[in-house]
Scaffold this motif. Sequence first.
Motif, PDB file in Angstrom:
ATOM      1  N   ILE A 222       0.693  -1.259   0.089  1.00 11.20           N
ATOM      2  CA  ILE A 222       0.118  -0.053  -0.181  1.00 11.20           C
ATOM      3  C   ILE A 222       0.766   1.166  -0.050  1.00 11.20           C
ATOM      4  O   ILE A 222       1.902   1.454   0.676  1.00 11.20           O
ATOM      5  CB  ILE A 222      -1.021   0.159   1.282  1.00 11.20           C
ATOM      6  CG1 ILE A 222      -1.802  -1.399   1.185  1.00 11.20           C
ATOM      7  CG2 ILE A 222      -1.774   1.171   1.319  1.00 11.20           C
ATOM      8  CD1 ILE A 222      -2.647  -1.414   2.459  1.00 11.20           C
TER       9      ILE A 222
ATOM     10  N   HIS B  61      -8.785   1.134   7.397  1.00  7.75           N
ATOM     11  CA  HIS B  61      -9.119  -0.081   6.766  1.00  7.75           C
ATOM     12  C   HIS B  61      -9.338   0.063   5.235  1.00  7.75           C
ATOM     13  O   HIS B  61     -10.514   0.503   5.210  1.00  7.75           O
ATOM     14  CB  HIS B  61      -9.972  -0.962   7.542  1.00  7.75           C
ATOM     15  CG  HIS B  61      -9.961  -2.322   7.051  1.00  7.75           C
ATOM     16  ND1 HIS B  61     -11.093  -2.902   7.390  1.00  7.75           N
ATOM     17  CD2 HIS B  61      -9.466  -3.034   5.951  1.00  7.75           C
ATOM     18  CE1 HIS B  61     -11.345  -4.194   6.659  1.00  7.75           C
ATOM     19  NE2 HIS B  61     -10.454  -4.196   5.847  1.00  7.75           N
ATOM     20  N   PHE B  62      -8.701  -0.394   4.292  1.00 12.16           N
ATOM     21  CA  PHE B  62      -9.138  -0.516   3.063  1.00 12.16           C
ATOM     22  C   PHE B  62      -9.741  -1.960   2.734  1.00 12.16           C
ATOM     23  O   PHE B  62      -9.101  -2.925   3.056  1.00 12.16           O
ATOM     24  CB  PHE B  62      -7.986  -0.165   2.006  1.00 12.16           C
ATOM     25  CG  PHE B  62      -7.438   1.159   2.145  1.00 12.16           C
ATOM     26  CD1 PHE B  62      -8.280   2.376   1.821  1.00 12.16           C
ATOM     27  CD2 PHE B  62      -6.211   1.530   2.155  1.00 12.16           C
ATOM     28  CE1 PHE B  62      -7.688   3.701   2.000  1.00 12.16           C
ATOM     29  CE2 PHE B  62      -5.439   2.539   2.583  1.00 12.16           C
ATOM     30  CZ  PHE B  62      -6.366   3.831   2.385  1.00 12.16           C
TER      31      PHE B  62
ATOM     32  N   THR C  19     -12.990  -0.639 -10.081  1.00 12.04           N
ATOM     33  CA  THR C  19     -11.575  -0.226 -10.077  1.00 12.04           C
ATOM     34  C   THR C  19     -10.937  -0.466 -11.430  1.00 12.04           C
ATOM     35  O   THR C  19     -11.605  -0.628 -12.503  1.00 12.04           O
ATOM     36  CB  THR C  19     -10.640  -0.731  -8.820  1.00 12.04           C
ATOM     37  OG1 THR C  19     -10.417  -2.101  -9.498  1.00 12.04           O
ATOM     38  CG2 THR C  19     -11.337  -0.975  -7.671  1.00 12.04           C
TER      39      THR C  19
ATOM     40  N   THR D 145     -13.327  -0.117  -3.964  1.00 10.56           N
ATOM     41  CA  THR D 145     -12.585  -0.131  -2.691  1.00 10.56           C
ATOM     42  C   THR D 145     -13.221   1.004  -1.697  1.00 10.56           C
ATOM     43  O   THR D 145     -13.740   2.052  -2.065  1.00 10.56           O
ATOM     44  CB  THR D 145     -11.231   0.674  -2.970  1.00 10.56           C
ATOM     45  OG1 THR D 145     -10.655  -0.096  -4.169  1.00 10.56           O
ATOM     46  CG2 THR D 145     -10.271   0.792  -1.673  1.00 10.56           C
TER      47      THR D 145
ATOM     48  N   MET E 161     -13.487   2.012   2.495  1.00 11.88           N
ATOM     49  CA  MET E 161     -12.328   2.383   3.586  1.00 11.88           C
ATOM     50  C   MET E 161     -13.310   2.786   4.701  1.00 11.88           C
ATOM     51  O   MET E 161     -14.504   3.226   4.817  1.00 11.88           O
ATOM     52  CB  MET E 161     -11.464   3.331   3.294  1.00 11.88           C
ATOM     53  CG  MET E 161     -12.116   5.008   2.994  1.00 11.88           C
ATOM     54  SD  MET E 161     -12.394   5.849   4.156  1.00 11.88           S
ATOM     55  CE  MET E 161     -13.066   7.163   3.640  1.00 11.88           C
TER      56      MET E 161
ATOM     57  N   TYR F 224      -2.380   2.736   7.753  1.00 15.13           N
ATOM     58  CA  TYR F 224      -3.410   2.159   6.747  1.00 15.13           C
ATOM     59  C   TYR F 224      -2.972   0.927   6.378  1.00 15.13           C
ATOM     60  O   TYR F 224      -1.992   0.346   6.337  1.00 15.13           O
ATOM     61  CB  TYR F 224      -3.172   2.985   5.212  1.00 15.13           C
ATOM     62  CG  TYR F 224      -3.240   4.386   5.563  1.00 15.13           C
ATOM     63  CD1 TYR F 224      -4.442   5.386   5.412  1.00 15.13           C
ATOM     64  CD2 TYR F 224      -2.238   5.344   5.846  1.00 15.13           C
ATOM     65  CE1 TYR F 224      -4.661   6.616   5.489  1.00 15.13           C
ATOM     66  CE2 TYR F 224      -2.371   6.859   6.055  1.00 15.13           C
ATOM     67  CZ  TYR F 224      -3.313   7.274   5.628  1.00 15.13           C
ATOM     68  OH  TYR F 224      -3.653   8.697   5.965  1.00 15.13           O
TER      69      TYR F 224
ATOM     70  N   THR G 101      -5.049  -3.397   5.127  1.00 10.59           N
ATOM     71  CA  THR G 101      -5.751  -4.173   4.425  1.00 10.59           C
ATOM     72  C   THR G 101      -5.829  -5.742   5.368  1.00 10.59           C
ATOM     73  O   THR G 101      -4.858  -5.846   6.186  1.00 10.59           O
ATOM     74  CB  THR G 101      -5.702  -4.596   3.087  1.00 10.59           C
ATOM     75  OG1 THR G 101      -4.491  -5.378   2.948  1.00 10.59           O
ATOM     76  CG2 THR G 101      -5.470  -3.500   2.050  1.00 10.59           C
TER      77      THR G 101
ATOM     78  N   ASP H 279      -9.488  -9.750   3.304  1.00 17.22           N
ATOM     79  CA  ASP H 279      -9.692  -8.700   2.037  1.00 17.22           C
ATOM     80  C   ASP H 279      -8.725  -9.264   0.924  1.00 17.22           C
ATOM     81  O   ASP H 279      -8.805  -8.878  -0.208  1.00 17.22           O
ATOM     82  CB  ASP H 279      -9.457  -7.530   2.273  1.00 17.22           C
ATOM     83  CG  ASP H 279     -10.328  -6.859   3.373  1.00 17.22           C
ATOM     84  OD1 ASP H 279     -11.521  -7.080   3.394  1.00 17.22           O
ATOM     85  OD2 ASP H 279      -9.548  -6.238   4.319  1.00 17.22           O
TER      86      ASP H 279
ATOM     87  N   VAL I 133      -3.012   5.022  -3.142  1.00 18.33           N
ATOM     88  CA  VAL I 133      -4.158   5.686  -3.089  1.00 18.33           C
ATOM     89  C   VAL I 133      -3.611   7.304  -3.290  1.00 18.33           C
ATOM     90  O   VAL I 133      -2.779   7.769  -2.333  1.00 18.33           O
ATOM     91  CB  VAL I 133      -4.642   5.716  -1.517  1.00 18.33           C
ATOM     92  CG1 VAL I 133      -5.696   6.524  -1.309  1.00 18.33           C
ATOM     93  CG2 VAL I 133      -4.777   4.015  -1.129  1.00 18.33           C
TER      94      VAL I 133
ATOM     95  N   TYR J 289      -8.105   5.423  -5.960  1.00 17.67           N
ATOM     96  CA  TYR J 289      -7.458   4.113  -5.703  1.00 17.67           C
ATOM     97  C   TYR J 289      -6.974   3.603  -7.087  1.00 17.67           C
ATOM     98  O   TYR J 289      -7.859   3.166  -8.099  1.00 17.67           O
ATOM     99  CB  TYR J 289      -8.385   2.880  -4.808  1.00 17.67           C
ATOM    100  CG  TYR J 289      -8.983   3.830  -3.779  1.00 17.67           C
ATOM    101  CD1 TYR J 289      -8.379   3.636  -2.535  1.00 17.67           C
ATOM    102  CD2 TYR J 289     -10.289   4.001  -3.546  1.00 17.67           C
ATOM    103  CE1 TYR J 289      -8.757   4.115  -1.358  1.00 17.67           C
ATOM    104  CE2 TYR J 289     -10.714   5.075  -2.601  1.00 17.67           C
ATOM    105  CZ  TYR J 289     -10.052   4.749  -1.447  1.00 17.67           C
ATOM    106  OH  TYR J 289     -10.639   5.469  -0.337  1.00 17.67           O
TER     107      TYR J 289
END
Length: 98
Positions: free
Chosen positions: A3, A26-27, A35, A43, A45, A64, A66, A70, A81, A92
Amino acid sequence: MKINVLDNAHKWFQTELELESGSYVHFFGKYGGKTNVHEGFSTGMRVESPEAPLAVFEKEGITYFTEHADDWFFAGYDLTVGYDEQRQEPIYFFQEEK
């Protein structure tokens, strides 16, 4: 999976979500939208603490991440991001893992 949260997106999260050092974002993948690599999913969050983090990126004390749950959405991709100046919201972008 990696990320990267660009500076302008980070500033948006800090301001709009009133984040301070020690906060978590949290993504995750959610049904609906698209996307650049997913059709029918987008996406999401939310501000919450991690349970089983898969990927983590920290900037100025804000984490940040995941979750392993996920992985179906992020597998094989890195997430960047950024910030869309016209829409004034995060954007995203996924690219294949290196």
